[in-house]
Design a protein around this motif. Structure first.
Motif, mmCIF file in Angstrom:
data_model
loop_
_atom_site.group_PDB
_atom_site.id
_atom_site.type_symbol
_atom_site.label_atom_id
_atom_site.label_comp_id
_atom_site.label_asym_id
_atom_site.label_seq_id
_atom_site.Cartn_x
_atom_site.Cartn_y
_atom_site.Cartn_z
ATOM 1 N N HIS A 60 35.339 35.960 49.226
ATOM 2 C CA HIS A 60 36.170 36.203 48.030
ATOM 3 C C HIS A 60 35.522 35.593 46.791
ATOM 4 O O HIS A 60 36.170 34.950 45.969
ATOM 5 N N THR A 63 36.149 37.629 42.012
ATOM 6 C CA THR A 63 37.558 37.825 41.662
ATOM 7 C C THR A 63 37.731 37.656 40.162
ATOM 8 O O THR A 63 36.921 37.032 39.485
ATOM 9 N N GLN A 79 40.265 41.529 43.273
ATOM 10 C CA GLN A 79 39.201 41.128 44.174
ATOM 11 C C GLN A 79 38.332 42.345 44.501
ATOM 12 O O GLN A 79 38.842 43.435 44.741
#
Length: 314
Positions: A60, A63, A79
């Motif tokens: 992740h 983002t 994301q």
């Protein structure tokens, strides 16, 4: 659960990496995996039991926060997730979070994935994946419906994030009209044409992904031939689409774009800009094909690149 959609392909629900419930579509040669807890994103595309040519953002890392959103905080974070996704291109450009569950349905030829409507714009996005029997390609039909009461102006903008370390080939437009320019190269801030990852000839734009090079690079072109190739570890992905030389396109006339980060190469095609009336749906089709080819052409040799592409595309 394994379900045969037709004689051409099968679908299966499964857990994939850390993306939760997903749908796997296969024809015994290719398989692709599509997220349904969020997205939808095509997270995997490859030959069965071989490498995934797509990049997924498991950490992740990529983002951004939609500061205008009125949704709860977790739903206002955009994301990238990875893989292939559908966006809309408009002014000003907004990246819409797609963190909600996805509805999918099967038809005789393919599987359609539909997320919730984009709000407050009231645009319904979806895409359908069609996979033929023993084919080494998929067709993706991207759609957007204007569910509002106002006419909107936007384009469809499907993007494919590919694993780093490969080489992209973009054909230049060779159609000529006397006295008129026939090629455009649009550069985003920070992009340097002297960048050693770029080889810009008279027939092709060739770009290497180098993980150690973190300099910004994003380029758009008026790609009228309608294809982009990306070679990585003996596998070549070719992304095909239709370009209309008479239509207006976003991003200063770009019909395709390439964007590099330290982790991935992102290839995008764009539809023309449409005035979309209330209740109207627009579509943009891409074909993603996979080939095996161990040999790569010399980076700066356009004759060798042309011979390689003719061998690849037939």
């Amino acid at each position: 659960m394994l379900e045969r959609v037709s004689l051409l392909m099968e679908i299966q629900e499964l857990e994939y990496e850390d993306f939760g419930r997903c749908i796997r579509i296969t024809n015994e040669i290719l398989d692709c995996v599509v997220s349904i807890e969020t997205g939808p994103r095509i997270l995997r595309f490859g030959f069965i039991d071989e490498q995934n040519i797509f990049h997924t953002d498991l950490d992740h890392k990529y983002t951004s926060l939609d500061e205008k959103s009125t949704m709860p905080a977790k739903n206002s974070v955009y994301q990238l997730y990875g893989g292939h996704r559908l966006q809309i291109c408009q002014t000003p450009q907004i990246d819409f979070p797609d963190n909600a569950p996805v509805v999918y349905s099967t038809q005789s030829e393919g599987v359609t994935f539909t997320p919730p409507k984009l709000k407050p714009e009231e645009i319904q996005l979806s895409f359908e994946i069609i996979m033929g029997e023993k084919a080494t390609d998929i067709m993706i039909v991207h759609s957007a419906k204007n569910c509002s009461r106002e006419t909107m102006v936007f384009a469809l903008f499907p993007s494919t994030m590919l694993a780093g370390g490969g080489m992209a080939v973009i054909p230049q437009n060779l159609q000529a009209q006397e006295g008129r320019p026939n090629r455009t190269i649009n550069l985003w801030p920070g992009t340097d044409l002297k960048d050693q990852r770029i080889s810009c000839g008279s027939r092709f734009l060739v770009i290497r992904h180098e993980s150690e090079n973190q300099a910004p690079l994003r380029i758009g072109t008026n790609n009228l031939p309608g294809w982009i190739a990306y070679a990585l570890n003996g596998i070549v992905l070719v992304k095909r689409f239709v370009s209309n030389p008479q239509a207006a396109y976003p991003d200063s006339g770009s019909t395709c774009e390439i964007h590099l980060t330290e982790d991935f190469a992102e290839l995008s095609s764009l539809s023309p800009l449409y005035q979309v009336k209330p209740g109207e749906t627009i579509k943009h089709v891409e074909n993603l094909s996979l080939y095996r080819m161990d040999r790569l052409p010399a980076f700066h040799d356009e004759d060798e690149i042309e011979k390689w592409m003719k061998e690849l595309l037939g």
